[in-house]
Design an enzyme around this catalytic site. Structure first.
Site, PDB file in Angstrom:
ATOM      1  CG  ASP A 168      -1.856   1.113   1.327  1.00 60.06           C
ATOM      2  OD1 ASP A 168      -2.692   1.240   0.425  1.00 60.06           O
ATOM      3  OD2 ASP A 168      -1.771   1.888   2.310  1.00 60.06           O
ATOM      4  CD  GLU A 219      -2.310   2.337  -3.371  1.00 61.78           C
ATOM      5  OE1 GLU A 219      -3.502   2.608  -3.613  1.00 61.78           O
ATOM      6  OE2 GLU A 219      -1.838   2.299  -2.213  1.00 61.78           O
TER       7      GLU A 219
END
Length: 672
Positions: A323, A359
């Site tokens: 993330d 990401e």
């Protein structure tokens, strides 16, 4: 170097924790229920920030926490307070979930001891390492993004006590569903223990996604009541079904948030070292959550690596999705693809063959890094998401961008002579509108989040077929169904890895909420009983097609050249009349149709015919002597009780005449 955390031996337990600034550190020992503090023992300094103590007579199952004392000067990033019980950063199990309480954020001498409010770390003898098997997942496969709790919370065939847990993913009915779709790997949204943001409890809301961790290894007891073994057994069951497991991990921030947030672990141990700060002592906020983990600090780097090795060795996962991954590559605040942590991850022997997915953006300076991660990393491709939505929304001039995305996004991932795409293509993800809502809501509807609809993205590249949210009209329902089919077909026809979020294959809706992180309720829980089974069957047929045609899931960039002696180009881009697209066609703002003609090594071809216009269209495909065209998908398989729509994607396969099966679809090259 002494292992950090609690090391259980036959003689007792050795506790070790790192802090460069604390003057004194203790381990607090609790009773078997974790409610009463039995003893508080001071750790001894072993130099270079290491503090440790061996306590004889203790065994696995001992509940404990740390305490630290030192200067208390929040303006200078110093938060030492011995009244704050702190979770071990190397905790692998906690005895209860985190629950936010204002006293966890109280200033020193303004609140009571927080031990009654905190989970206790459980000293654990780790299970034996699992066999070092190679990952099942390979680039080009289908990743299925799963919010663990929401996924099975309402599933009628899952035993009630198991619903919403990691173990439920191993249930035969779930595995059968994944196999029908052709899932290569499930990507589990965060399963480590997290805490609600402080503004949610007063609103009666709770964090449904888990992107707010406290420490990095301990699983959330609500998702894994069986602990680490539950995750290990589920990974093994999925692997037996030829499905890999990828963990979505959050190393960019923690739930300790900004200076008004709670003191739970890292902040109380050594805030200045574990988090990045401005020169004036303020927390850096490259994550938008209030703090940013200092991934360029050697101790943090080691903790991240230890976490990844822990999950590989003890659960056998295929890999990880990171993330807000630019934070992992920030050195002194600036992103560097050769950052020590990124190089350590890609060069670590235990992680050498694991799947790594970034990401590739955060909200800090120069935070958008799509295409810039090291070659080992696959990357979420939001350019694919946006260009696919623009095309099907009907934006002018979108056909060229769509073709680039279908072909693997060489403009992004073809740098430095790279021959294969690292793209992870997706239409929708957990963050944003669902696939069904993209075609039903032009604007977000986030009032339920309690922020007056201010949260979440405003530019969703979505549209509504009819009145906002209306579902009564059969024509509107058909138009929305058609658009969902078109979006799914586009995704499954795309070069490289693809990702589908759980439930999008059967029309899940969040009623237009594009930031449903706080909705641990029916807004995010998948409605299995009310799912669109026709759409689900169509998604399964697409999965079968993708598995049957290697050209769809290949990752090498399309060149238009022949890759073998047959002379069949790997791709040709055609108009609906079967002619090559001219420069004027690519630049025509009114063009909403194209054909992607894929060739394989055996000389067969697959035509992906894309009609972005509501009007029906006859597509003419080029003929070759000795070959016949036939539908690649038997449309009867999805039981459409109406004519095929104009706005759609169709697949035609060309095979040698001797392989023609009489009666299977049309014998000519036209398709309406």
């Amino acid at each position: 170097m002494t292992p950090l955390g609690a090391t259980v031996t036959p003689e007792g337990i050795r506790f070790a924790v790192w802090s460069s600034s604390a003057r004194r550190l203790w381990v607090s020992l609790f009773d078997g229920q974790g409610n009463r503090e039995l003893d508080r023992l001071e750790l001894q300094s072993e130099g270079e920030g290491m503090h440790a103590l061996f306590v004889p007579g203790l065994a696995a199952g001992t509940r404990y926490g740390f305490r630290a004392d030192g200067d208390y000067a929040p303006d200078r990033g110093l938060w030492f307070d011995p009244d704050k019980l702190l979770t071990d950063p190397y905790a692998v199990e906690i005895d209860r979930p985190y629950a936010y309480h204002w006293r966890l954020a109280a200033r020193r001498n303004e609140g009571a001891d927080t031990a009654p409010l905190m989970p206790k770390t459980v000293a654990k003898t780790l299970p034996k390492t699992v066999p070092a098997l190679p990952p099942l997942f390979r680039p080009g496969g289908l990743i299925y993004e799963v919010p663990v709790r929401a996924f099975t919370k309402l599933h009628p065939d899952i035993p009630e006590a198991q619903r919403g847990t990691i173990a439920a993913l191993a249930h035969p009915v779930i595995i059968e569903h994944l196999q029908r779709l052709g899932v290569s790997a499930v990507e589990l949204m965060p399963v480590t223990a997290s805490i609600d943001e402080r503004h949610l409890p007063p609103l009666g809301l709770g964090n449904a996604w888990g992107y707010n961790p406290v420490t990095f290894m301990a699983l959330d007891p609500r998702l894994a009541p069986g602990g680490l073994e539950e995750l290990r057994d589920t990974v093994a069951a999925l692997r037996k079904a030829s499905i890999g497991t990828i963990l979505d991990l959050v190393f960019n921030h923690t739930g300790e948030s900004d200076r008004l947030g709670p003191t739970l672990s890292l902040r109380g141990l050594d805030n200045q070292a574990y988090y990045r700060h401005q020169p004036d002592g303020r927390l850096v906020n490259d994550t938008g959550t209030g703090n940013t983990v200092a991934c360029d600090h050697p101790v943090v780097r080691d903790m991240v690596l230890d976490t990844l090795r822990h999950f590989v060795r003890h659960t056998g996962v295929d890999g990880f999705r990171f993330d807000l991954a630019p934070v992992l590559g920030r050195v002194d605040g600036a992103f560097d693809p050769t950052a020590p942590l990124l190089e350590a991850i890609t060069g670590d022997p235990v992680l050498a063959d694991r799947v790594l997915i970034a990401e590739p953006w955060d909200v800090g300076p120069d935070g958008y890094q799509l295409g810039n991660f090291p070659p080992r990393f696959l990357e979420w491709n939001d350019r694919y998401r946006d260009d696919a939505r623009r095309f099907w929304r009907g934006d002018a001039g979108a056909v060229g961008a769509l073709a680039t995305r279908l072909a693997g996004s060489s403009d992004i991932f073809g740098k430095a002579g790279q021959a294969a795409s690292r793209t992870v293509n997706f239409i929708a993800a957990h963050d944003g509108m669902t696939l069904a809502d993209i075609v039903a809501y032009e604007r977000k509807h986030n009032a339920a989040n309690g922020e007056q609809n201010r949260d979440g993205h405003n530019d969703n590249l979505s549209w509504n077929n009819g009145a906002e949210g209306e579902t009564d009209s059969a024509a509107i329902a058909n138009a929305r169904f058609d658009d969902q089919c078109a979006l799914l077909a586009t995704l499954f026809a795309s070069r490289g890895t693809i990702m589908l979020t759980a439930g999008d294959e059967f029309g899940r809706s969040q009623k237009g909420n594009n930031n449903a992180y706080a909705q641990d309720n029916a807004i995010t829980w998948l409605d299995w009983a009310g799912r669109d089974q026709v759409l689900e069957r169509y998604a399964s047929v697409l999965g079968m097609l993708r598995r049957a045609v290697p050209a769809l899931s290949a990752t090498d960039f399309l060149t238009g050249q022949s890759a073998d002696a047959t002379g069949t180009p790997d791709v040709a881009w055609l108009t609906e009349t079967g002619m090559p697209l001219a420069e004027t066609d690519w630049n025509d703002p009114a063009r909403h149709r194209l054909v992607m003609l894929l060739g394989d090594a055996g000389g067969d071809r697959l035509a992906v015919m894309i009609n972005g216009d509501r009007r029906q269209c006859v597509f003419t495909l080029p003929e070759r002597e000795g070959f016949r065209w036939q539908p690649a998908i038997e449309m009867q398989a999805i039981e459409l009780a109406r004519p095929l729509p104009g706005r759609s994607v169709h697949f035609m396969a060309e095979h040698r005449t001797e392989r023609w099966r009489s009666g299977f679809g049309q014998s000519d090259a036209s398709k309406k």
